[in-house]
Structure formats: C-alpha cells, structure tokens
Write an enzyme that holds these catalytic residues in place. Structure first.
Site, PDB file in Angstrom:
ATOM      1  N   PHE A 219      -3.414  -0.905 -21.772  1.00  0.00           N
ATOM      2  CA  PHE A 219      -2.280   0.001 -21.545  1.00  0.00           C
ATOM      3  C   PHE A 219      -2.426   1.189 -22.510  1.00  0.00           C
ATOM      4  O   PHE A 219      -1.554   1.489 -23.316  1.00  0.00           O
ATOM      5  CB  PHE A 219      -0.923  -0.703 -21.772  1.00  0.00           C
ATOM      6  CG  PHE A 219      -0.740  -1.954 -20.981  1.00  0.00           C
ATOM      7  CD1 PHE A 219      -0.348  -1.912 -19.653  1.00  0.00           C
ATOM      8  CD2 PHE A 219      -0.956  -3.202 -21.562  1.00  0.00           C
ATOM      9  CE1 PHE A 219      -0.167  -3.081 -18.915  1.00  0.00           C
ATOM     10  CE2 PHE A 219      -0.781  -4.377 -20.840  1.00  0.00           C
ATOM     11  CZ  PHE A 219      -0.385  -4.318 -19.516  1.00  0.00           C
ATOM     12  N   SER A 241      -3.931   1.888 -15.848  1.00  0.00           N
ATOM     13  CA  SER A 241      -3.937   1.990 -14.389  1.00  0.00           C
ATOM     14  C   SER A 241      -3.793   3.440 -13.920  1.00  0.00           C
ATOM     15  O   SER A 241      -3.905   3.726 -12.742  1.00  0.00           O
ATOM     16  CB  SER A 241      -2.812   1.136 -13.799  1.00  0.00           C
ATOM     17  OG  SER A 241      -1.581   1.559 -14.325  1.00  0.00           O
ATOM     18  N   ALA A 268      -4.147  -4.113 -15.709  1.00  0.00           N
ATOM     19  CA  ALA A 268      -4.427  -4.847 -16.947  1.00  0.00           C
ATOM     20  C   ALA A 268      -4.539  -6.351 -16.696  1.00  0.00           C
ATOM     21  O   ALA A 268      -5.364  -7.028 -17.315  1.00  0.00           O
ATOM     22  CB  ALA A 268      -3.332  -4.571 -17.963  1.00  0.00           C
ATOM     23  N   CYS A 328       8.295  -3.059 -25.493  1.00  0.00           N
ATOM     24  CA  CYS A 328       9.288  -1.994 -25.668  1.00  0.00           C
ATOM     25  C   CYS A 328      10.524  -2.262 -24.822  1.00  0.00           C
ATOM     26  O   CYS A 328      11.326  -1.364 -24.588  1.00  0.00           O
ATOM     27  CB  CYS A 328       8.684  -0.633 -25.330  1.00  0.00           C
ATOM     28  SG  CYS A 328       8.098  -0.514 -23.642  1.00  0.00           S
TER      29      CYS A 328
END
Ligand code: SAH
Length: 384
Positions: A219, A241, A268, A328
């Site tokens: 990521f 991606s 991922a 997050c």
C-alpha cells in the site's frame, strides 16, 4: 439565533465531545451557520450547525461568546501558529496546518506542501465563509498558492457540491516536498486526499533507522515508505493497486536517484498470497492499508482483512525481521488493533516483540475527549 439540544445531547457536550446528532437537536435555525448551543437555559458552547446533516452540531468552543465566527477564526490562528516553528525549520516540507476536530476546527482540513496550501471544507456552515478563512490563513502563513480540493464524497452528506478550485496564486500540478533525507512529488489536483498522507510522515522518517537486504512496502501510494527504505536496503519492492500512484513512485525514485526500487501494480491480498506461496523472505515489511472499516458495521470483515495481511506479512519475515504495520480506521481502536496483531502472531506461529507503539504525527492532534481523533495506529514489531 441558537440551537437547542436535548439532555442527552447536552451530556455529550458537557463531556466535551463536540458532536450532537440530529435526533438530539430539539430546535434550530433553518439555515446552516455558526451558532450558540443551549440546553434548557444554559449555553454549552458554539458550534457549526447544519440541519441537513446527521451530525447536526459540531462544537468548536465550550464557552459563550457574542461572536462565534471570531472564536472559530481564533482557533484557526492558534492552529496555524502552532505549526509556524516547524515551517520555519523546513519550509520545503509537508505539514497538516489544520486538523478538523483535533484543532477545534470541525469541517476544515488544511495541508501545506512546500509553500503551497490545499484545503478541504466538510461543513455547509463553513462553505460561505471561505473568503474570510482564506484571508486569515494568508495573514498567518504567506502561502505561494492555495487550492480548495473539495472533492471528498462526505460533502454530499452536507449538501455541498464536489469541486476543485484555485483560491489564491498559481497552483502547480506538482510540488516537490522534502521529507528528511528524501524528496517526493505531490500531485495537488489529482492525488488522493489533499495529495499526500502527512499523518505517516514521522513513521516514514523512522524507517531511516533500519538496514538490511530486502524491504517490502505494501500500500505504497507514491512510494512513500519505500523511498525512505531505499537508502538502507539493497532491494525495495513497492506494491499498490493504483497505476497513477505508482507512476509517481517511479518519478520519485528517479528524483532521489534510486535504482533499487521495484514497483508492482497489484491487489495487496493477491500479492502477499503469491509471495507466501513462493516462500519469499523479506527483512522488513510495511503495511499501510486504507481504512478497511469505513463504518462500525464493517468492523468484523475489516478485522479479518487486517489480520490476513498481517498474518501473511509475519510469515514472510525471517528471524529478526521487522513489521511496520498501521491501521487508519478509528473504528478499529488501539486495543482491537493490538488484539488483531496478537492473533496474527499466534496463527503465524511467530514470537513477536513490540519495538514501539506509535501513532499519527504531532500535526494531527488527538483529543482525549474525542476518541475519533486518534485514528492512526502504527506498530513496529520484530520477529524473534
Ligand atoms: N503508505 C502511503 C499511504 C497509503 S494509502 C503513504 O505513506 O503515503 C493506501 C494506499 O493503498 C493507496 O495508495 C491505495 O491506492 C492503495 N490500495 C487500496 N486498496 C488496495 C489493495 N487492495 N491493494 C493494493 N493497494 C491498495
């Protein structure tokens, strides 16, 4: 004009949580704006108010004042002044200048990229005040340009249009930002969020303390962690991606003169599965996924997804290997985050040492009263 709220709404404000939901608003003006909030005869504070929004009241002060706008602007000036020392030290850096509720500025995010500002307004009460906000921002910080990147979907819930508009100066397509020893480009109009993920800045800088053969940044966005790792590791692989993000990662590698960065456009989950199957080994892995839990309802599925990637990453690390892993999503609180990692370690049959528990950077302030403001968890782990 004022907003009257129920005893239940009042209890939240008395605990200094700024949000009151629609069901706890008894009476209020017809139009969005900045108003005093009352329960019974008592004024509990000042708030952004939008009768059309589910979070109808968003307090920015818990005191009385005849001029709510002046109080809001004073909060803004204070937030900007708190960043001034950092700006003076690294004017070519990237910082968050205003962090919504964390700075008692609900509805406003303002980021700084090497002299250029990007703001996002997320409240119908603030929208008409934009010219005044811009004036105060420029009085405190002489920005070279300022862009309103008001394209976040949450604006639709406020009844606001999606638009990207220049507010001041000439906004360049790309800006080069200095971050410790490396530089990266931010795409102001086209990038995700305001262009970069500044909340991870200090965690990215922390990567400069590690050395080894192979590192993996999953990521990666525009190569963010990977760029810092490229100095200490022989080979670095970055996975994302988004083809657009990786194009910039390529440019960023060139900008820093790195030729040891390999970029992979991939999902991922598929990538990690494949790496596990071919028994790949890395010395350090970064996992910085987007928020898998966008709402409380998503939590169970999200928990499983976080666990899956962490489990696979742990299996790809040899003894002494480092996992730098983040979430997050504020719905996945810190205790749950560490529970998830504990389960992943057990399932991977790895003994894992916690080197450091970290969070979001200082310019994304956390309020104890508002748990939602502490959204970024970042663990530095080592496989023994
Ligand atoms: N680490 C970055 C921020 C990452 S944000 C930084 O410090 O700047 C999350 C990133 O994950 C975005 O770049 C997004 O394009 C990417 N992404 C989202 N879903 C993905 C998936 N399923 N597989 C790979 N990348 C994904």
């Amino acid at each position: 004009m004022k907003v009257r709220i129920s005893p239940k709404g009042a209890a939240r404000l008395l605990a200094r949580h700024p949000w009151v939901y629609k069901s706890d608003v008894l009476e209020g003006p017809a139009n969005p704006g900045l108003y005093p909030v009352q329960a019974g005869r008592k004024t509990l504070g000042l708030a952004l108010y939008n009768p059309a929004s589910e979070i109808t009241v968003r307090a920015f002060s818990f005191e009385e004042s005849p001029d709510p706008l002046e109080v809001w602007l004073a909060n803004l000036r204070q937030a900007l002044r708190q960043r001034q020392a950092a700006l003076a030290q690294e004017p070519e850096g990237g910082y968050r200048l205003a962090h919504a509720e964390g700075d008692l500025l609900p509805g406003l995010v303002l980021d700084y990229y090497a002299g250029h500002g990007v703001l996002q307004i997320g409240s119908a009460a603030l929208e008409p005040l934009m010219p005044r906000l811009v004036q105060v921002i420029l009085e405190e910080i002489p920005l070279r340009s300022l862009l309103a990147k008001n394209d976040q979907k949450s604006r639709l819930l406020e009844g606001l249009p999606l638009e990207v508009r220049v507010l001041q100066g000439a906004v360049p397509e790309k800006v080069v930002v200095q971050e410790g020893a490396i530089r990266y480009q931010v795409e102001l109009y086209q990038g995700q969020k305001t262009g970069a993920f500044l909340d991870q800045r200090d965690n990215r800088l922390r990567m400069e303390g590690f050395r080894g053969q192979s590192a993996l940044d999953v990521f990666s966005y525009h190569g963010s962690f990977a760029l810092h790792l490229a100095r200490g590791f022989t080979q670095v692989t970055a996975v994302d991606s988004s083809a657009a993000a990786l194009e910039r990662a390529q440019e960023n590698a060139q900008l820093n003169g790195f030729d040891n960065l390999t970029l992979h456009e991939a999902n991922a989950f598929d990538f990690l599965r494949k790496e596990e199957r071919r028994q790949a080994r890395y010395d350090l892995i970064v996992l910085d996924p987007p928020a898998f839990a966008k709402s409380k309802r998503d939590l169970e599925r999200a928990y499983a997804a976080y666990k899956e990637i962490n489990l696979r990453a742990l299996k790809l690390l040899g003894r002494g290997g480092i996992l730098a892993t983040a979430s997050c999503s504020h719905h996945l609180g810190e205790p749950l985050f560490y529970q998830m990692l504990t389960e992943a370690a057990a399932d991977a049959q790895r003994t894992v040492r916690v080197l450091e528990k970290r969070g979001q950077g200082w310019d994304h302030p956390v309020l104890l009263n508002v748990p939602e403001t502490h959204y970024l968890k970042f663990a530095l782990l080592q496989v023994l």
